[in-house]
Design an enzyme around this catalytic site. Structure first.
Site, short mmCIF file in Angstrom:
data_model
loop_
_atom_site.label_atom_id
_atom_site.label_comp_id
_atom_site.label_asym_id
_atom_site.label_seq_id
_atom_site.Cartn_x
_atom_site.Cartn_y
_atom_site.Cartn_z
N LYS A 252 -3.83 -6.18 0.52
CA LYS A 252 -4.64 -6.84 -0.52
C LYS A 252 -4.33 -8.32 -0.66
CE LYS A 252 -6.25 -2.74 -1.30
NZ LYS A 252 -5.45 -2.03 -0.27
N ASP B 249 0.80 -1.23 0.00
CA ASP B 249 0.00 0.00 0.00
C ASP B 249 0.83 1.28 0.00
OD1 ASP B 249 -2.17 -1.78 0.18
OD2 ASP B 249 -3.33 -0.28 1.26
N SER C 201 -7.67 3.98 4.51
CA SER C 201 -6.73 3.12 5.20
C SER C 201 -7.34 2.68 6.52
CB SER C 201 -5.42 3.87 5.47
OG SER C 201 -4.62 3.17 6.39
N CYS D 196 2.10 -2.97 8.54
CA CYS D 196 1.93 -1.83 9.45
C CYS D 196 1.58 -2.32 10.86
CB CYS D 196 0.81 -0.92 8.96
SG CYS D 196 1.09 -0.25 7.32
#
Length: 531
Positions: free
Chosen positions: A100, A57, A446, A170
């Site tokens: 994804k 991302d 997000s 993340c």
């Protein structure tokens, strides 16, 4: 290839390695793929590493305002289909990392209906900057501080250098960690697989276990659709709401259900189950606890044990045992990071479905991340055709407190490919306006976003949804208590797109022609026959 004739009779198993050197998110997966392949061989299988496109991302969003992000999910699904079904492989272990990839691997598993296991790639470690704990979420929102003039670009660079201390996704409970957790909640990952620190000793051991287990699944005939049932989707929806997961998980679960031919309305499912689901944890960016705290107190196994009275315990998992079997072996809620059913963080789900004149087919609000935003917000609309114009207005003081920022024409068809609205929302928070304005969009958000944000507005403006008719100055009301999002006046406009789908060449043009409605997961489908 060095294979003896007797080896060729072994079960043939794909190790789907969605890996790339483009980013830290999946930089460790090549080593994990080797461990999985060795375990498959030792268990009597014949492993073949399969590479797919690897969207990240923070990198893939750099070009074309992130238009490639959502389409890459479905590109991975088709990539796996061609490689695995085309070669008539017997099963697959999917190494899932960034946002994804996990939904794509679940979708491919459902489509092919072969024995499949998801191996979550794990989260990255954060660091320290100026004596404070920092991670990529901190960097993300600090862009808004730079735009507002309260932080220099050099300071942002120093922060970025400190924020990531290892491979993985993340560190916040954003889309990647949400989907890792939901893979286990669905029963498609081994118990204890999420959340997990990337490339840790525990993650590597579980990857080996997955390589061993896939061979057993093939011998048992345990295929993906025996796990991915309606009841499994319901369990995952409950877990997502209880943990305050990413808004994006709604469309991803809808896509998985679509690929599994379950014939269910996943948006409606979130809506109905949300009536008696409460939020049990507040993991950053929703609260102060970190994703590694959730791992420390037992991860998904603890969540399943806590929520078992509300779940379908009979759902089968990739182990051949049930969700209930694994839940009772998990630890009890610790009462701090993970609360019990009788002592929730908030008496409502962390994700809400809202409907109304602006979103007749629904929209998603992450109330877990709304902070101190008002429960009822009424204000004039400020309509922008894209994120750049809105960020420019923010940097010049052109965003008025009390307004509702409308970013439209940015959905899967309108982009084409969902266009970023997430950076604007992060910039709002960085500029200190997160609780003072609301945002309404059909664009890409997000899981790190905070504040009062109504996302995944359905139908999207490109399909002629009511969002297309909103004008600057119209009054918009968002009411979380009644779960309503309305406009005054209500008018219908011509379809609005931020891009020019009809002029796109290549993959984005193909995607625009084939993508279905968001409420059905935005999966690719055959064009409707001409009259």
């Amino acid at each position: 290839m060095g294979l003896a004739p007797e080896d060729q009779g072994r079960p043939k198993i794909a190790v789907v390695n969605t890996s790339s050197r483009l980013g830290i998110c999946f930089s460790h997966l090549d080593g994990i793929a080797e461990l999985v392949a060795e375990a498959i061989w030792e268990a009597g299988g014949l492993p073949f590493e399969i590479r797919t496109t690897a969207p990240l991302d923070f990198v893939t969003s750099a070009g074309r305002k992130a238009r490639y992000l959502m389409p890459t999910r479905d590109l991975i699904v088709n990539d796996i289909e061609a490689a695995v079904e085309g070669a008539v492989l017997d099963g697959m272990v999917c190494l899932s990392s960034c946002d994804k990839t996990t939904p794509a691997h679940l979708m491919a598993s459902a489509r092919l209906d072969i024995p499949s296991i998801i191996v979550p790639g794990g989260y990255q470690r954060g660091g320290k900057y100026s004596g404070c704990s920092v991670d990529i979420d901190t960097v993300y929102e600090s862009v808004g501080a730079v735009n507002a003039g309260s932080m220099s670009v050099d300071q942002l660079g120093q922060l970025a250098d400190s924020a990531i201390q290892g491979p993985g996704v993340c560190a916040g409970f954003a889309t990647a960690n949400t989907m890792h957790v939901l893979a286990e909640a669905l029963g498609m990952a081994l118990p204890g697989a999420a959340p997990i620190r990337a490339d840790s000793k525990r993650m590597r051991a579980l990857a080996v276990d997955a390589g061993t287990r896939i061979v057993g699944m093939i011998h048992e005939g345990l295929t993906a659709r025996r796990v991915l049932t309606v009841e499994a989707i319901e369990n995952a929806a409950r877990v997502a709401m209880a943990l305050g997961g990413s808004v994006n998980c709604v469309r991803h679960l809808a896509a998985v259900a679509n690929e599994a031919d379950l014939g269910i309305d996943v948006v409606g499912l979130f809506e109905s189950l949300g009536k008696d689901t409460t939020q049990l944890a507040a993991i950053r960016p929703n609260g102060t606890a970190q994703v590694w705290d959730l791992e420390r107190v037992g991860g998904v196994r603890a969540v399943l044990r806590t929520m078992l009275p509300m779940l379908h315990g009979e759902v089968l998992t990739v182990t051949g045992r049930t969700i209930s079997d694994h839940a009772v072996e998990g630890p009890e809620a610790d009462g701090a990071v993970l609360r019990g059913l009788d002592d929730p963080v908030r008496p409502e789900p962390g994700l809400l479905i809202v409907r109304g004149s602006l979103a007749p087919n629904g929209a998603v609000v992450k109330v877990a991340g709304a902070g101190n935003a008002r429960r009822r917000f009424t204000g004039p609309a400020e309509v922008f055709a894209g994120e750049d114009a809105a960020i420019a207005a923010l940097s010049t003081g052109g965003i008025a407190e009390g307004s509702v920022i409308v970013l439209r024409g940015m959905g899967p068809r309108g982009g084409p490919g969902t266009v970023f609205a997430a950076s604007f929302v992060a910039a709002l928070n960085g500029a200190g306006l997160g609780g003072k304005v609301a945002v309404l969009t059909d664009g890409e958000l997000s899981g790190l976003n905070r504040g009062l944000v109504v996302g995944q507005v359905m139908p999207e403006a490109a399909d002629g949804g009511p969002l297309a008719g909103v004008r600057t100055g119209d009054t918009i009301t968002i009411d979380l208590d009644t779960r309503v999002v309305d406009a005054d006046p209500v008018r219908h406009g011509e379809p609005v797109t931020s891009g020019r789908p009809e002029h796109e060449r290549g993959w984005l043009g193909q995607y625009a022609a084939l993508v279905g409605p968001v409420e059905q997961g935005a999966v690719l489908r055959r064009p409707a026959p001409a009259d």
